[in-house]
Every structure is written in structure tokens, then in C-alpha cells.
Enzyme design. Structure first.
Site, PDB file in Angstrom:
ATOM      1  N   TRP A  94     -10.379   0.178  -4.326  1.00 32.12           N
ATOM      2  CA  TRP A  94      -9.806   1.493  -4.012  1.00 32.12           C
ATOM      3  C   TRP A  94      -8.425   1.647  -4.677  1.00 32.12           C
ATOM      4  O   TRP A  94      -8.047   2.714  -5.117  1.00 32.12           O
ATOM      5  CB  TRP A  94      -9.690   1.595  -2.485  1.00 32.12           C
ATOM      6  CG  TRP A  94      -9.141   2.840  -1.886  1.00 32.12           C
ATOM      7  CD1 TRP A  94      -7.972   2.941  -1.190  1.00 32.12           C
ATOM      8  CD2 TRP A  94      -9.741   4.145  -1.863  1.00 32.12           C
ATOM      9  NE1 TRP A  94      -7.805   4.233  -0.740  1.00 32.12           N
ATOM     10  CE2 TRP A  94      -8.874   4.996  -1.141  1.00 32.12           C
ATOM     11  CE3 TRP A  94     -10.919   4.678  -2.392  1.00 32.12           C
ATOM     12  CZ2 TRP A  94      -9.140   6.340  -0.932  1.00 32.12           C
ATOM     13  CZ3 TRP A  94     -11.189   6.021  -2.187  1.00 32.12           C
ATOM     14  CH2 TRP A  94     -10.303   6.833  -1.459  1.00 32.12           C
ATOM     15  N   HIS A 118      -7.749  -5.815   0.920  1.00 33.68           N
ATOM     16  CA  HIS A 118      -6.511  -5.045   0.994  1.00 33.68           C
ATOM     17  C   HIS A 118      -5.650  -5.531   2.159  1.00 33.68           C
ATOM     18  O   HIS A 118      -5.983  -5.322   3.315  1.00 33.68           O
ATOM     19  CB  HIS A 118      -6.914  -3.582   1.202  1.00 33.68           C
ATOM     20  CG  HIS A 118      -5.772  -2.624   1.190  1.00 33.68           C
ATOM     21  ND1 HIS A 118      -5.018  -2.395   0.069  1.00 33.68           N
ATOM     22  CD2 HIS A 118      -5.262  -1.825   2.159  1.00 33.68           C
ATOM     23  CE1 HIS A 118      -4.096  -1.485   0.347  1.00 33.68           C
ATOM     24  NE2 HIS A 118      -4.220  -1.127   1.616  1.00 33.68           N
ATOM     25  N   SER A 145       0.825  -1.202   0.000  1.00 35.91           N
ATOM     26  CA  SER A 145       0.000   0.000   0.000  1.00 35.91           C
ATOM     27  C   SER A 145       0.867   1.264   0.000  1.00 35.91           C
ATOM     28  O   SER A 145       1.642   1.459  -0.920  1.00 35.91           O
ATOM     29  CB  SER A 145      -0.962  -0.068   1.177  1.00 35.91           C
ATOM     30  OG  SER A 145      -2.069   0.713   0.905  1.00 35.91           O
ATOM     31  N   LYS A 185       3.960   2.165  -2.614  1.00 34.52           N
ATOM     32  CA  LYS A 185       4.252   3.394  -3.382  1.00 34.52           C
ATOM     33  C   LYS A 185       5.717   3.758  -3.148  1.00 34.52           C
ATOM     34  O   LYS A 185       6.462   4.110  -4.065  1.00 34.52           O
ATOM     35  CB  LYS A 185       3.369   4.558  -2.909  1.00 34.52           C
ATOM     36  CG  LYS A 185       1.859   4.295  -2.940  1.00 34.52           C
ATOM     37  CD  LYS A 185       1.080   5.504  -2.417  1.00 34.52           C
ATOM     38  CE  LYS A 185      -0.232   5.199  -1.708  1.00 34.52           C
ATOM     39  NZ  LYS A 185      -1.348   4.709  -2.445  1.00 34.52           N
TER      40      LYS A 185
HETATM   41  C1  GTR Z   1      -5.332   4.412   2.296  1.00 31.76           C
HETATM   42  C2  GTR Z   1      -4.809   5.276   1.185  1.00 31.76           C
HETATM   43  C3  GTR Z   1      -4.171   4.395   0.142  1.00 31.76           C
HETATM   44  C4  GTR Z   1      -3.263   3.354   0.760  1.00 31.76           C
HETATM   45  C5  GTR Z   1      -3.715   2.830   2.099  1.00 31.76           C
HETATM   46  C6  GTR Z   1      -2.682   2.079   2.926  1.00 31.76           C
HETATM   47  O1  GTR Z   1      -6.092   5.057   3.209  1.00 31.76           O
HETATM   48  O2  GTR Z   1      -5.870   5.981   0.621  1.00 31.76           O
HETATM   49  O3  GTR Z   1      -3.529   5.179  -0.827  1.00 31.76           O
HETATM   50  O4  GTR Z   1      -1.966   3.824   0.833  1.00 31.76           O
HETATM   51  O5  GTR Z   1      -4.218   3.821   2.905  1.00 31.76           O
HETATM   52  O6  GTR Z   1      -1.507   2.464   3.001  1.00 31.76           O
HETATM   53  O7  GTR Z   1      -3.071   1.068   3.518  1.00 31.76           O
END
Ligand code: GTR
Length: 395
Positions: free
Chosen positions: A324, A375, A233, A237
């Protein structure tokens, strides 16, 4: 009068909610045109890997530095490594544990990154090493192995003959809108804070990962030519931006990094640049804000970030319910990065359609899977990373 005010407030709320509404409908994605990967800023086509390396690649790095993540500073005065804990019979004898304090100083100021690493005892040569940029907390990497967290499944990785390591991003830049400066930014690089293209959270975490590789280059248990960067996540990035820049990374893995990670920003599906820059401004350079709801003006898109990793390997993992993070947008970005790999003679040949759920695709220097479920980073994902790394390092 009161009811008139109430109506105005209601309209305001509805418009605000609407301006934030996310699209999850494939038929509403709309048309978009990606910036050209292989056309130089002077308009000429890039036809060889030398033109890519000398001209186009540096142009794209600069565009990401100036518009998205900020420029990562490279200078420091000293780096010091101290093994603060070592256990050669960890995990009932199958691994060696080391905890290493990596202290980096500039002038008379310093910060310390606390690296945790296990290497497999059965491997008699230096081991390939997974390095996790970890935003889930140090408890996910329990050195006593009482707590076995699927996010960092050390036993499985060791059994597969790889080392596993990680550091908590809090050591470098806390994952917090207020506190992110407390760490490398305030202590070592205060100038960055004022710069509109200064380094921020995601870049800082990658800076920390580079210092970990500085250590690996000195540790005989680690094969520093086989470093595999992993992030989930927000960590994903960061892993991509790190892997794009630090050419010591052999395989760069992004797990469900989504928007501003592996997913195409221009594809209107799931999280948007507007949402991410509102919720997490401290991950990006200040300049990125101007692209909120204005993605078409971005001089880059995320396929270009993946392409910067060539000719080294890149792996993109998704989860089917994690809309998402736009699984399809991540696959398309990977596909769009292929022309740069092809310049190196690497026949990536990804399938036209996104692979089915739980069907891993391994191609030379490139891989992808879309796991069923939510996720997260799970032992299943790790098994796919291991498959890919085994395949890649065999060559
Ligand atoms: C979320 C964010 C995502 C992702 C995520 C995470 O809230 O919108 O871009 O990075 O967190 O890191 O689990």
C-alpha cells in the site's frame, strides 16, 4: 423494472469499486514523467547550490505549500516551558525522564504540547535526540516503562546513547476528519481554516515538532544540533514535511510514509492521491483535492520533498509486505532526490536496484531499508535508524 434498477445499481457499484481499485502489479505501473527538480520556473537550469538555495528550493517549498500540505504559520506571541515531572533515575538509573508542558500562545489564547523525553545518563555530553511525531497514542510512550511498546523502544535507544522523545499529535491537531481543527487551528490560527492553502493535520503536527525543538534548544541534556525526526506512516509524511522546512532537524526519518510521503505520486502502485484525499482530506490543504486521479498535473512529486532536506540527512524505511505504501516508489523517490545532494558535493551513489529485503544501505546523508513483514514501526527499524545516525554523526 425492478431487475432493470438492480442492474443499474450493480453497474454503479462495480464502476465505483473499479475507480478505486489499487494497482499492485509492477507490469501495470505505466510510464510517468516526473517534474524537473533542477529546472527553475523561468526555464533555466540550476547548476550550483547557491541557485538551488536562493531560487529553486524556495520555489519548491511554495509549490508544496500551495498544492499539497498548506503553508505552516510561523508567528506566535509567547512560548513557555514547564518541566512537570522529572526523574533522574528512570529505567533503573540509566536514564533521565522529563515531561515538559510546552505552552504556545497567540493573543490571549494558548495550546499546550505535552513532551515526553528520556536522555541517557551514561552520556556525559548533551545527547543526540530522536523526536517522534506520534499518532499511536501516548500509551506507546509509557513514562513508567511498564508498557514497553516496540513502536517507541526507549530502552534500546537509551542503551545506544541517544535520547528518545515524542508527543501525541492529539495535543496539536486530533487525527480525525471532524476534530482536526480542535487544537492549533481553531485556537491559534483560525484564519488557516478558510484558506485553500491553509495548514492542515500533517503540517500542524510538524508545527508542534518545531515547538519541541524550541524547547530542546534550551535543555542542556539535549544536543539540539543532533535532532532526529521520526514518524511512521501518516507521522512519516508529517516528519518529511517538517524536516524539509525546519532546518534545525539533522536527520529526517520517514518510516513507511507511502503516498504523499516518500513514495512517488505518479507511480501508480498502492495508495493513490485519489484514495488518500477521499479518506483523509484533513491531512492536506484543500488545494490537494484537485490532484485526485490527476497526479500528472501536480507541479511537484515526492522526490522533490526529499530533496528539500539536503544537505541534511534523510532516511527512508519500508516494509516488504506494505505494498500500500509502495516500497519501490519510496526508493525511487530517494534516488531521484540525489542530484540536489550532489550539488553540495555529497556523493550519495545509491545502488541502481532497490536493496534486498533486510539489507540496509547507508550512503553519505542518505539511507534506506526494506524490512521483511508488515506495516509497522518496530525495534528492527529503530536499530537501522540508530546505525544510520551513528554513521552520520561520526563524520
Ligand atoms: C492508511 C493511509 C496511509 C497511512 C496509514 C497510517 O490508512 O491510507 O496513507 O498513512 O493509514 O498512517 O498508518
Amino acid at each position: 423494472m425492478k431487475s432493470k434498477n438492480a442492474i443499474i445499481i450493480f453497474i454503479l457499484i462495480v464502476t465505483t469499486l473499479n475507480s478505486f481499485s489499487q494497482n499492485y502489479d509492477e507490469s501495470k505501473v505505466g510510464e510517468y514523467k516526473l517534474p524537473e527538480l533542477l529546472v527553475r520556473e523561468d526555464g533555466k537550469d540550476v547548476k550550483t547550490k547557491s541557485e538551488w538555495e536562493k531560487i529553486r528550493r524556495p520555489e519548491i517549498v511554495k509549490l508544496f505549500e500551495n498544492n499539497v500540505y498548506g503553508k505552516v504559520p510561523k508567528d506566535f506571541d509567547n512560548i513557555d516551558f514547564k518541566v512537570v515531572n522529572k526523574d533522574e533515575s528512570a529505567m533503573n538509573g540509566k536514564a533521565t525522564l522529563k515531561e515538559v508542558a510546552i505552552t504556545v500562545s497567540r493573543g490571549n489564547r494558548s495550546i499546550t504540547i505535552n513532551l515526553i523525553m528520556f536522555t541517557p545518563n551514561k552520556v556525559k555530553v548533551p545527547a543526540p535526540m530522536f523526536l517522534v511525531i506520534n499518532h499511536r497514542g501516548v500509551q506507546t510512550m509509557d513514562v513508567s516503562r511498564q508498557n514497553k511498546d516496540g513502536f517507541w523502544p526507549a530502552e534500546e535507544v537509551i542503551d545506544a546513547g541517544f535520547g528518545i522523545s515524542g508527543f501525541d499529535v492529539i495535543d496539536v491537531s486530533p487525527d480525525d476528519n471532524e476534530k482536526f481543527k480542535e487544537g492549533v487551528l481553531e485556537v491559534l490560527y483560525p484564519d488557516q481554516i478558510k484558506m485553500s492553502n491553509g495548514m492542515r493535520g500533517l503540517g500542524a503536527w510538524g508545527w508542534g515538532a518545531s515547538r519541541v525543538i524550541d524547547y530542546f534548544e534550551k535543555d542542556k541534556l539535549v544536543d539540539a544540533t543532533k535532532i532526529i525526526s521520526v514518524g511512521h506512516s501518516r507521522g512519516g509524511k508529517s516528519s518529511l514535511w517538517f524536516g524539509a522546512q525546519d532546518e534545525r532537524v539533522a536527520i529526517t526519518i520517514s518510516n513507511e510514509s507511502g503516498n504523499s510521503g516518500a513514495a512517488l505520486s505518479r507511480r501508480d502502485f498502492g495508495e493513490t492521491v485519489e484514495r488518500i484525499t477521499k479518506n483523509f482530506p484533513y491531512w492536506f490543504s484543500a488545494n490537494y483535492q484537485q490532484y485526485a486521479n490527476n497526479e500528472d498535473k501536480l507541479p511537484v512529486d515526492q522526490h522533490m520533498l526529499l530533496a528539500l532536506i539536503a544537505p541534511r540527512a534523510v532516511y527512508v524505511a519500508s516494509a516488504a509486505d506494505d505494498l500500500w505504501a509502495d516500497p519501490k516508489g519510496q526508493y525511487l523517490a530517494l534516488k531521484e532526490s540525489q542530484p540536489v545532494f550532489n550539488l553540495y558535493g555529497i556523493e550519495t551513489n545509491l545502488p541502481i536496484e532497490m536493496p534486498k529485503i533486510n539489507e540496509q544501505v547507508i550512503r553519505p546523508h542518505m539511507g534506506f531499508h526494506n524490512r521483511e513483514g508488515k506495516h509497522n514501526m518496530t525495534p528492527y527499524d529503530w536499530q537501522q535508524f540508530i546505525n544510520f545516525a551513528n554513521d552520520y554523526f561520526k563524520k
